[in-house]
Design a protein around this motif. Structure first.
Motif, PDB file in Angstrom:
ATOM      1  N   GLU A   1       0.831  -1.211   0.000  1.00 38.07           N
ATOM      2  CA  GLU A   1       0.000   0.000   0.000  1.00 38.07           C
ATOM      3  C   GLU A   1       0.869   1.266   0.000  1.00 38.07           C
ATOM      4  OE1 GLU A   1      -3.892   1.929   2.250  1.00 38.07           O
ATOM      5  OE2 GLU A   1      -2.786   0.326   3.266  1.00 38.07           O
TER       6      GLU A   1
ATOM      7  N   LYS B   1       0.945   4.221  -2.846  1.00 35.23           N
ATOM      8  CA  LYS B   1       0.788   5.643  -2.502  1.00 35.23           C
ATOM      9  C   LYS B   1       1.952   6.458  -3.061  1.00 35.23           C
ATOM     10  CE  LYS B   1      -2.060   5.253   1.628  1.00 35.23           C
ATOM     11  NZ  LYS B   1      -2.115   5.276   3.095  1.00 35.23           N
TER      12      LYS B   1
ATOM     13  N   GLU C   1      -5.264   5.473  -8.064  1.00 31.98           N
ATOM     14  CA  GLU C   1      -6.352   5.752  -7.112  1.00 31.98           C
ATOM     15  C   GLU C   1      -7.261   4.533  -6.989  1.00 31.98           C
ATOM     16  OE1 GLU C   1      -7.862   9.334  -8.871  1.00 31.98           O
ATOM     17  OE2 GLU C   1      -6.417  10.597  -7.796  1.00 31.98           O
TER      18      GLU C   1
ATOM     19  N   GLN D   1      -8.060   2.203  -3.660  1.00 33.05           N
ATOM     20  CA  GLN D   1      -9.421   1.896  -3.197  1.00 33.05           C
ATOM     21  C   GLN D   1      -9.564   0.416  -2.856  1.00 33.05           C
ATOM     22  OE1 GLN D   1     -11.737   3.292  -6.535  1.00 33.05           O
ATOM     23  NE2 GLN D   1     -12.486   5.052  -5.362  1.00 33.05           N
ATOM     24  N   LYS D   2      -8.832  -0.417  -3.567  1.00 29.28           N
ATOM     25  CA  LYS D   2      -8.915  -1.874  -3.342  1.00 29.28           C
ATOM     26  C   LYS D   2      -8.510  -2.236  -1.912  1.00 29.28           C
ATOM     27  CE  LYS D   2      -9.663  -3.133  -7.739  1.00 29.28           C
ATOM     28  NZ  LYS D   2     -11.082  -3.012  -8.001  1.00 29.28           N
ATOM     29  N   PHE D   3      -7.591  -1.473  -1.322  1.00 27.43           N
ATOM     30  CA  PHE D   3      -7.178  -1.759   0.054  1.00 27.43           C
ATOM     31  C   PHE D   3      -8.354  -1.557   1.011  1.00 27.43           C
ATOM     32  CE2 PHE D   3      -3.077  -1.134  -1.967  1.00 27.43           C
ATOM     33  CZ  PHE D   3      -2.327  -2.154  -1.408  1.00 27.43           C
ATOM     34  N   ASP D   4      -9.176  -0.522   0.749  1.00 30.37           N
ATOM     35  CA  ASP D   4     -10.357  -0.291   1.579  1.00 30.37           C
ATOM     36  C   ASP D   4     -11.439  -1.337   1.301  1.00 30.37           C
ATOM     37  OD1 ASP D   4      -9.245   1.947   2.816  1.00 30.37           O
ATOM     38  OD2 ASP D   4     -10.007   3.304   1.274  1.00 30.37           O
ATOM     39  N   LEU D   5     -11.588  -1.702   0.035  1.00 29.10           N
ATOM     40  CA  LEU D   5     -12.629  -2.657  -0.342  1.00 29.10           C
ATOM     41  C   LEU D   5     -12.300  -4.094   0.061  1.00 29.10           C
ATOM     42  CD1 LEU D   5     -13.397  -1.379  -3.959  1.00 29.10           C
ATOM     43  CD2 LEU D   5     -14.933  -1.256  -1.987  1.00 29.10           C
TER      44      LEU D   5
ATOM     45  N   GLY E   1      -9.473  -5.088   1.968  1.00 24.87           N
ATOM     46  CA  GLY E   1      -8.798  -5.223   3.256  1.00 24.87           C
ATOM     47  C   GLY E   1      -7.289  -5.220   3.131  1.00 24.87           C
ATOM     48  N   ARG E   2      -6.662  -5.138   4.290  1.00 24.22           N
ATOM     49  CA  ARG E   2      -5.203  -5.086   4.338  1.00 24.22           C
ATOM     50  C   ARG E   2      -4.618  -6.358   4.951  1.00 24.22           C
ATOM     51  NH1 ARG E   2      -7.504  -0.311   4.616  1.00 24.22           N
ATOM     52  NH2 ARG E   2      -6.584   1.440   3.484  1.00 24.22           N
TER      53      ARG E   2
END
Length: 171
Positions: free
Chosen positions: A85, A89, A136, A140-144, A146-147
């Motif tokens: 991640e 960024k 971007e 978003q995939k990290f929020d959707l 998970g980490r």
């Protein structure tokens, strides 16, 4: 057509930015590969090639105008990241810096009424919108997803599928 010294310098500076981006993505690909993110590695190897292609477009443009491109020395990029991640960024920040630089050159061409260079740069303006959107979307995939390990694995698979679709033909 003759380029103004100011625009010629700005385009040569852009060559440096594109070359640095290519090297940065190559370092990211290497980090991903040795960390076990093969999909992300493939994605960033492709990104590195794409940035080199962008650099070559500018080199050829300058050379075709008889303005002679300057091939710069580039400093070594960051080669280690805390996480996938963090790496993404960083890639987005890099693309935002490139976008800002392209926009500055576009403004110069408008001020100087250099329509040929302006037309040449339109492709880069559109390309940068796509580049920023790509990163971007990945973030978003990290929020959707998970980490956790499963989420990261899905993101790596997503990047693998994107690696095969983002290769653009050489200039």
């Amino acid at each position: 057509m003759k380029l103004s010294p100011k625009i010629k310098k700005a385009l040569n500076d852009q060559i440096l930015l594109e070359a640095s981006a290519s090297n940065s993505y190559l370092a990211m690909a290497t980090w991903c590969e040795v960390t076990g993110y093969q999909g992300a590695a493939n994605y960033f190897y492709a990104q590195s090639d794409e940035e080199r292609t962008h650099m070559l477009k500018i080199v050829h443009f300058l050379n075709d105008l008889g303005a002679t491109a300057t091939i710069p020395a580039i400093k070594a990029p960051v080669s280690s990241y805390k996480s996938l991640e963090t790496l993404i960024k960083t890639a987005l920040k890099n693309e935002q810096a490139v976008t800002k630089a392209i926009h500055k050159i576009v403004e110069m061409t408008q001020k100087e009424k250099d329509h040929s260079t302006y037309a040449f740069l339109e492709w880069f303006v559109n390309e940068q919108v796509q580049e920023e959107t790509k990163f971007e979307t990945i973030l978003q995939k990290f929020d959707l997803l998970g980490r956790d390990k499963l989420g990261i694995n899905e993101i790596d698979k997503y990047l693998a599928s994107e690696a095969t679709t983002t290769n653009e033909p050489a200039a």
